[in-house]
Write a protein that holds these residues in place. Structure first.
Motif, PDB file in Angstrom:
ATOM      1  N   ARG A  83       0.849  -1.195   0.000  1.00 38.94           N
ATOM      2  CA  ARG A  83       0.000   0.000   0.000  1.00 38.94           C
ATOM      3  C   ARG A  83       0.879   1.238   0.000  1.00 38.94           C
ATOM      4  O   ARG A  83       1.850   1.327   0.760  1.00 38.94           O
ATOM      5  CB  ARG A  83      -0.901  -0.011   1.230  1.00 38.94           C
ATOM      6  CG  ARG A  83      -2.054   0.945   1.181  1.00 38.94           C
ATOM      7  CD  ARG A  83      -3.115   0.529   2.186  1.00 38.94           C
ATOM      8  NE  ARG A  83      -4.209   1.481   2.227  1.00 38.94           N
ATOM      9  CZ  ARG A  83      -5.361   1.282   2.857  1.00 38.94           C
ATOM     10  NH1 ARG A  83      -5.549   0.150   3.504  1.00 38.94           N
ATOM     11  NH2 ARG A  83      -6.300   2.201   2.843  1.00 38.94           N
ATOM     12  N   GLY A  84       0.538   2.199  -0.841  1.00 33.95           N
ATOM     13  CA  GLY A  84       1.323   3.423  -0.917  1.00 33.95           C
ATOM     14  C   GLY A  84       0.462   4.639  -1.177  1.00 33.95           C
ATOM     15  O   GLY A  84      -0.699   4.523  -1.583  1.00 33.95           O
ATOM     16  N   ASP A  85       1.052   5.811  -0.959  1.00 32.71           N
ATOM     17  CA  ASP A  85       0.374   7.083  -1.160  1.00 32.71           C
ATOM     18  C   ASP A  85       1.006   7.783  -2.351  1.00 32.71           C
ATOM     19  O   ASP A  85       2.224   7.932  -2.408  1.00 32.71           O
ATOM     20  CB  ASP A  85       0.523   7.947   0.097  1.00 32.71           C
ATOM     21  CG  ASP A  85      -0.307   9.205   0.033  1.00 32.71           C
ATOM     22  OD1 ASP A  85       0.276  10.302   0.034  1.00 32.71           O
ATOM     23  OD2 ASP A  85      -1.542   9.085  -0.023  1.00 32.71           O
ATOM     24  N   TYR A  86       0.191   8.192  -3.308  1.00 35.49           N
ATOM     25  CA  TYR A  86       0.704   8.736  -4.565  1.00 35.49           C
ATOM     26  C   TYR A  86       0.076  10.086  -4.862  1.00 35.49           C
ATOM     27  O   TYR A  86      -1.086  10.340  -4.517  1.00 35.49           O
ATOM     28  CB  TYR A  86       0.405   7.768  -5.720  1.00 35.49           C
ATOM     29  CG  TYR A  86       1.066   6.427  -5.541  1.00 35.49           C
ATOM     30  CD1 TYR A  86       0.398   5.395  -4.883  1.00 35.49           C
ATOM     31  CD2 TYR A  86       2.355   6.184  -6.014  1.00 35.49           C
ATOM     32  CE1 TYR A  86       0.995   4.158  -4.704  1.00 35.49           C
ATOM     33  CE2 TYR A  86       2.956   4.955  -5.841  1.00 35.49           C
ATOM     34  CZ  TYR A  86       2.280   3.948  -5.175  1.00 35.49           C
ATOM     35  OH  TYR A  86       2.882   2.731  -4.999  1.00 35.49           O
ATOM     36  N   TRP A  87       0.860  10.933  -5.554  1.00 30.93           N
ATOM     37  CA  TRP A  87       0.416  12.275  -5.936  1.00 30.93           C
ATOM     38  C   TRP A  87       0.609  12.488  -7.422  1.00 30.93           C
ATOM     39  O   TRP A  87       1.574  11.995  -8.016  1.00 30.93           O
ATOM     40  CB  TRP A  87       1.224  13.334  -5.191  1.00 30.93           C
ATOM     41  CG  TRP A  87       0.939  13.397  -3.721  1.00 30.93           C
ATOM     42  CD1 TRP A  87       1.556  12.699  -2.737  1.00 30.93           C
ATOM     43  CD2 TRP A  87      -0.059  14.210  -3.086  1.00 30.93           C
ATOM     44  NE1 TRP A  87       1.008  13.028  -1.514  1.00 30.93           N
ATOM     45  CE2 TRP A  87       0.010  13.954  -1.702  1.00 30.93           C
ATOM     46  CE3 TRP A  87      -1.006  15.128  -3.547  1.00 30.93           C
ATOM     47  CZ2 TRP A  87      -0.824  14.581  -0.767  1.00 30.93           C
ATOM     48  CZ3 TRP A  87      -1.830  15.751  -2.616  1.00 30.93           C
ATOM     49  CH2 TRP A  87      -1.739  15.477  -1.247  1.00 30.93           C
ATOM     50  N   GLY A  88      -0.290  13.250  -8.003  1.00 34.05           N
ATOM     51  CA  GLY A  88      -0.113  13.706  -9.365  1.00 34.05           C
ATOM     52  C   GLY A  88       0.768  14.935  -9.402  1.00 34.05           C
ATOM     53  O   GLY A  88       1.192  15.450  -8.364  1.00 34.05           O
ATOM     54  N   GLN A  89       1.023  15.437 -10.612  1.00 33.10           N
ATOM     55  CA  GLN A  89       1.928  16.559 -10.783  1.00 33.10           C
ATOM     56  C   GLN A  89       1.249  17.903 -10.543  1.00 33.10           C
ATOM     57  O   GLN A  89       1.932  18.921 -10.391  1.00 33.10           O
ATOM     58  CB  GLN A  89       2.530  16.536 -12.197  1.00 33.10           C
ATOM     59  CG  GLN A  89       1.628  17.082 -13.306  1.00 33.10           C
ATOM     60  CD  GLN A  89       0.497  16.150 -13.698  1.00 33.10           C
ATOM     61  OE1 GLN A  89       0.382  15.035 -13.188  1.00 33.10           O
ATOM     62  NE2 GLN A  89      -0.338  16.593 -14.628  1.00 33.10           N
ATOM     63  N   GLY A  90      -0.057  17.907 -10.492  1.00 30.93           N
ATOM     64  CA  GLY A  90      -0.820  19.130 -10.251  1.00 30.93           C
ATOM     65  C   GLY A  90      -1.252  19.804 -11.533  1.00 30.93           C
ATOM     66  O   GLY A  90      -0.581  19.712 -12.563  1.00 30.93           O
ATOM     67  N   THR A  91      -2.388  20.478 -11.460  1.00 27.46           N
ATOM     68  CA  THR A  91      -2.897  21.245 -12.596  1.00 27.46           C
ATOM     69  C   THR A  91      -3.395  22.593 -12.081  1.00 27.46           C
ATOM     70  O   THR A  91      -4.074  22.662 -11.052  1.00 27.46           O
ATOM     71  CB  THR A  91      -4.003  20.471 -13.345  1.00 27.46           C
ATOM     72  OG1 THR A  91      -4.393  21.199 -14.506  1.00 27.46           O
ATOM     73  CG2 THR A  91      -5.226  20.223 -12.482  1.00 27.46           C
ATOM     74  N   GLN A  92      -3.041  23.651 -12.803  1.00 27.69           N
ATOM     75  CA  GLN A  92      -3.366  25.005 -12.348  1.00 27.69           C
ATOM     76  C   GLN A  92      -4.799  25.358 -12.703  1.00 27.69           C
ATOM     77  O   GLN A  92      -5.238  25.178 -13.853  1.00 27.69           O
ATOM     78  CB  GLN A  92      -2.427  26.018 -12.998  1.00 27.69           C
ATOM     79  CG  GLN A  92      -2.724  27.476 -12.665  1.00 27.69           C
ATOM     80  CD  GLN A  92      -2.405  27.816 -11.218  1.00 27.69           C
ATOM     81  OE1 GLN A  92      -1.345  27.467 -10.707  1.00 27.69           O
ATOM     82  NE2 GLN A  92      -3.336  28.510 -10.559  1.00 27.69           N
ATOM     83  N   VAL A  93      -5.523  25.872 -11.730  1.00 26.97           N
ATOM     84  CA  VAL A  93      -6.858  26.426 -11.941  1.00 26.97           C
ATOM     85  C   VAL A  93      -6.804  27.895 -11.527  1.00 26.97           C
ATOM     86  O   VAL A  93      -6.442  28.216 -10.405  1.00 26.97           O
ATOM     87  CB  VAL A  93      -7.911  25.677 -11.101  1.00 26.97           C
ATOM     88  CG1 VAL A  93      -9.256  26.406 -11.160  1.00 26.97           C
ATOM     89  CG2 VAL A  93      -8.063  24.242 -11.596  1.00 26.97           C
ATOM     90  N   THR A  94      -7.151  28.767 -12.468  1.00 22.91           N
ATOM     91  CA  THR A  94      -7.150  30.198 -12.199  1.00 22.91           C
ATOM     92  C   THR A  94      -8.537  30.752 -12.490  1.00 22.91           C
ATOM     93  O   THR A  94      -9.061  30.572 -13.598  1.00 22.91           O
ATOM     94  CB  THR A  94      -6.115  30.925 -13.070  1.00 22.91           C
ATOM     95  OG1 THR A  94      -4.816  30.373 -12.823  1.00 22.91           O
ATOM     96  CG2 THR A  94      -6.095  32.417 -12.748  1.00 22.91           C
ATOM     97  N   VAL A  95      -9.123  31.396 -11.489  1.00 21.91           N
ATOM     98  CA  VAL A  95     -10.452  31.984 -11.632  1.00 21.91           C
ATOM     99  C   VAL A  95     -10.281  33.500 -11.564  1.00 21.91           C
ATOM    100  O   VAL A  95      -9.961  34.056 -10.514  1.00 21.91           O
ATOM    101  CB  VAL A  95     -11.403  31.497 -10.527  1.00 21.91           C
ATOM    102  CG1 VAL A  95     -12.808  32.050 -10.776  1.00 21.91           C
ATOM    103  CG2 VAL A  95     -11.418  29.978 -10.475  1.00 21.91           C
ATOM    104  N   SER A  96     -10.485  34.142 -12.698  1.00 24.13           N
ATOM    105  CA  SER A  96     -10.230  35.575 -12.776  1.00 24.13           C
ATOM    106  C   SER A  96     -10.998  36.179 -13.942  1.00 24.13           C
ATOM    107  O   SER A  96     -11.205  35.527 -14.964  1.00 24.13           O
ATOM    108  CB  SER A  96      -8.734  35.839 -12.964  1.00 24.13           C
ATOM    109  OG  SER A  96      -8.488  37.216 -13.159  1.00 24.13           O
TER     110      SER A  96
END
Length: 123
Positions: free
Chosen positions: A109-122
């Protein structure tokens, strides 16, 4: 190994919508928990939503009623539908998963993360 790949971020006006996707791949035996976190500039990473096993999605109070998370178990994919977006939703959104992988005849069992994606609300 396991990879989590996010997609769907971008720039949107206040009140708009975006849909994020997170696809998990690798020697996956089972996905125990999948969730979304976000981190705004100068702030700590915070939990947005998660789904444990086959249960229902749980949400942070700040996004309840506006965000909906779902899973496609066959495709090992999780989605985050974000509606009525606000400037304070601006952040890098990360996919996180608690995954059991096959190692020989055992599971780890392991814990994994994605690289991330930017969300900008403007506007």
């Amino acid at each position: 190994q396991v990879q989590l790949v996010e997609s769907g971020g971008g720039l949107v006006q206040p009140g708009g919508s975006l849909r994020l996707s997170c696809a998990a791949s690798g020697r996956i035996f089972s996905i125990n928990v999948m969730g979304w976190y976000r981190q705004a500039p100068g702030k700590q990473r915070e939990l947005v939503a998660y789904i444990a096993g086959g249960g229902s999605a749980k949400y942070a109070d700040s996004v309840k009623g506006r965000f909906t998370s779902s899973r496609d178990f066959n495709a090992n994919t999780m989605y985050l539908q974000m509606n009525s977006l606000k400037p304070e939703d601006t952040a890098v959104y990360y996919c996180n998963a608690d995954i059991s992988t096959l190692v020989g005849i055992s599971t780890v069992r392991g814990d994994y993360w994605g690289q991330g994606t930017q969300v900008t609300v403007s506007s």
